[in-house]
Design a protein around this motif. Structure first.
Motif, mmCIF file in Angstrom:
data_model
loop_
_atom_site.group_PDB
_atom_site.id
_atom_site.type_symbol
_atom_site.label_atom_id
_atom_site.label_comp_id
_atom_site.label_asym_id
_atom_site.label_seq_id
_atom_site.Cartn_x
_atom_site.Cartn_y
_atom_site.Cartn_z
ATOM 1 N N LYS A 83 0.830 -1.208 0.000
ATOM 2 C CA LYS A 83 0.000 0.000 0.000
ATOM 3 C C LYS A 83 0.865 1.258 0.000
ATOM 4 O O LYS A 83 0.551 2.229 -0.673
ATOM 5 C CB LYS A 83 -0.944 -0.009 1.195
ATOM 6 N N MET A 84 1.960 1.223 0.752
ATOM 7 C CA MET A 84 2.850 2.386 0.783
ATOM 8 C C MET A 84 3.458 2.613 -0.596
ATOM 9 O O MET A 84 3.615 3.755 -1.024
ATOM 10 C CB MET A 84 3.947 2.198 1.833
ATOM 11 N N ALA A 85 3.794 1.529 -1.297
ATOM 12 C CA ALA A 85 4.350 1.664 -2.651
ATOM 13 C C ALA A 85 3.321 2.292 -3.583
ATOM 14 O O ALA A 85 3.645 3.162 -4.384
ATOM 15 C CB ALA A 85 4.793 0.303 -3.187
ATOM 16 N N LEU A 139 -4.847 4.065 -9.614
ATOM 17 C CA LEU A 139 -4.106 3.968 -8.351
ATOM 18 C C LEU A 139 -5.065 3.899 -7.163
ATOM 19 O O LEU A 139 -4.832 3.150 -6.211
ATOM 20 C CB LEU A 139 -3.140 5.148 -8.207
ATOM 21 N N SER A 140 -6.162 4.652 -7.226
ATOM 22 C CA SER A 140 -7.167 4.591 -6.168
ATOM 23 C C SER A 140 -7.814 3.212 -6.135
ATOM 24 O O SER A 140 -8.024 2.629 -5.063
ATOM 25 C CB SER A 140 -8.225 5.671 -6.397
ATOM 26 N N LYS A 141 -8.117 2.683 -7.313
ATOM 27 C CA LYS A 141 -8.690 1.333 -7.397
ATOM 28 C C LYS A 141 -7.724 0.315 -6.801
ATOM 29 O O LYS A 141 -8.134 -0.602 -6.077
ATOM 30 C CB LYS A 141 -8.991 0.992 -8.863
ATOM 31 N N ALA A 142 -6.438 0.481 -7.077
ATOM 32 C CA ALA A 142 -5.427 -0.446 -6.553
ATOM 33 C C ALA A 142 -5.389 -0.398 -5.029
ATOM 34 O O ALA A 142 -5.344 -1.447 -4.367
ATOM 35 C CB ALA A 142 -4.054 -0.111 -7.133
ATOM 36 N N ARG A 143 -5.402 0.805 -4.462
ATOM 37 C CA ARG A 143 -5.399 0.914 -3.001
ATOM 38 C C ARG A 143 -6.633 0.227 -2.414
ATOM 39 O O ARG A 143 -6.543 -0.513 -1.438
ATOM 40 C CB ARG A 143 -5.333 2.380 -2.563
ATOM 41 N N HIS A 154 -6.333 -3.576 -2.592
ATOM 42 C CA HIS A 154 -5.408 -4.106 -1.583
ATOM 43 C C HIS A 154 -5.994 -4.004 -0.172
ATOM 44 O O HIS A 154 -5.817 -4.918 0.642
ATOM 45 C CB HIS A 154 -4.048 -3.412 -1.684
ATOM 46 N N HIS A 155 -6.718 -2.920 0.124
ATOM 47 C CA HIS A 155 -7.393 -2.821 1.434
ATOM 48 C C HIS A 155 -8.433 -3.933 1.580
ATOM 49 O O HIS A 155 -8.522 -4.577 2.633
ATOM 50 C CB HIS A 155 -8.081 -1.461 1.590
ATOM 51 N N LYS A 156 -9.202 -4.152 0.531
ATOM 52 C CA LYS A 156 -10.219 -5.204 0.560
ATOM 53 C C LYS A 156 -9.554 -6.571 0.738
ATOM 54 O O LYS A 156 -10.044 -7.411 1.501
ATOM 55 C CB LYS A 156 -11.035 -5.158 -0.732
ATOM 56 N N ALA A 157 -8.431 -6.787 0.060
ATOM 57 C CA ALA A 157 -7.692 -8.048 0.213
ATOM 58 C C ALA A 157 -7.177 -8.199 1.645
ATOM 59 O O ALA A 157 -7.200 -9.302 2.198
ATOM 60 C CB ALA A 157 -6.540 -8.105 -0.786
#
Length: 196
Positions: free
Chosen positions: A7-9, A54-58, A61-64
């Protein structure tokens, strides 16, 4: 790479994109005669598709993270697959920032799958990430690190014998490649400032 560092990346890439694209409405004295990107009719300064990705990616990953924390590894994988199988900024040749996020997502998928003893599928994820991370970067090195982890887990799951030794050797080779790549990344970044 831990979930937090993934997430930081993603956040770091997003901030770098915003900085690179010049997210600012201020006009310098030198540019006083040129139209501002904030004036009506001016071309957008920020790539809104990339920022949305990028928002979708965050979010994915939060959902995961939530799914994984509750023991739902299949749900975590499905969340990450929604990112890897979805539309990408740049299409079949993703923008470099999107490629970095995707390659890290493939690394996480491989980690999750290999922890479930899905070694062949995990290695396909690593290969998909390597197809995106072609340059000598942290992301490419990390994928080789994960390849080593997958092979190490495979070796531990096998009885003693020739197959187990092949998996151990594959793990060692992948870890060696990860170290070689990361050494290059570090040396390139440090230049003359590195140890002699």
């Amino acid at each position: 790479m831990t979930r937090r560092s993934v997430k930081m990346a993603i956040v770091a890439i997003g901030l770098a994109v915003m900085g690179t694209l010049g997210v600012s409405c201020a006009r310098s004295e030198r540019a006083a005669t040129q139209p501002s990107a904030c004036e009506p009719g001016a071309a957008p300064v920020v790539d809104s598709v990339l920022l949305a990705f990028l928002s979708k990616a965050r979010a994915a990953h939060h959902k995961a993270d939530l799914a994984e924390a509750s023991g739902d590894v299949a749900g975590a994988i499905a969340s990450l697959e929604s990112l890897t199988s979805g539309a990408r900024p740049g299409g079949s040749t993703p923008l470099s920032e999107a490629s970095e996020v995707l390659s890290d997502t493939y690394a996480r998928l491989a980690d999750l799958r290999s922890a479930q003893s899905e070694f062949d599928v995990a290695l396909r994820d690593v290969d998909a990430g390597l197809a995106l991370a072609k340059e000598t970067t942290y992301f490419r090195g990390h994928l080789f690190e994960v390849r080593g982890l997958v092979e190490e887990r495979r070796a531990k799951s096998m009885p003693e014998g020739e197959s187990r030794e092949r998996a151990r050797k594959a793990a060692m080779d992948a870890f060696d490649e990860a170290v070689r790549i990361q050494d290059q990344v570090i040396s390139s970044a440090l230049g003359d400032a590195g140890p002699r």
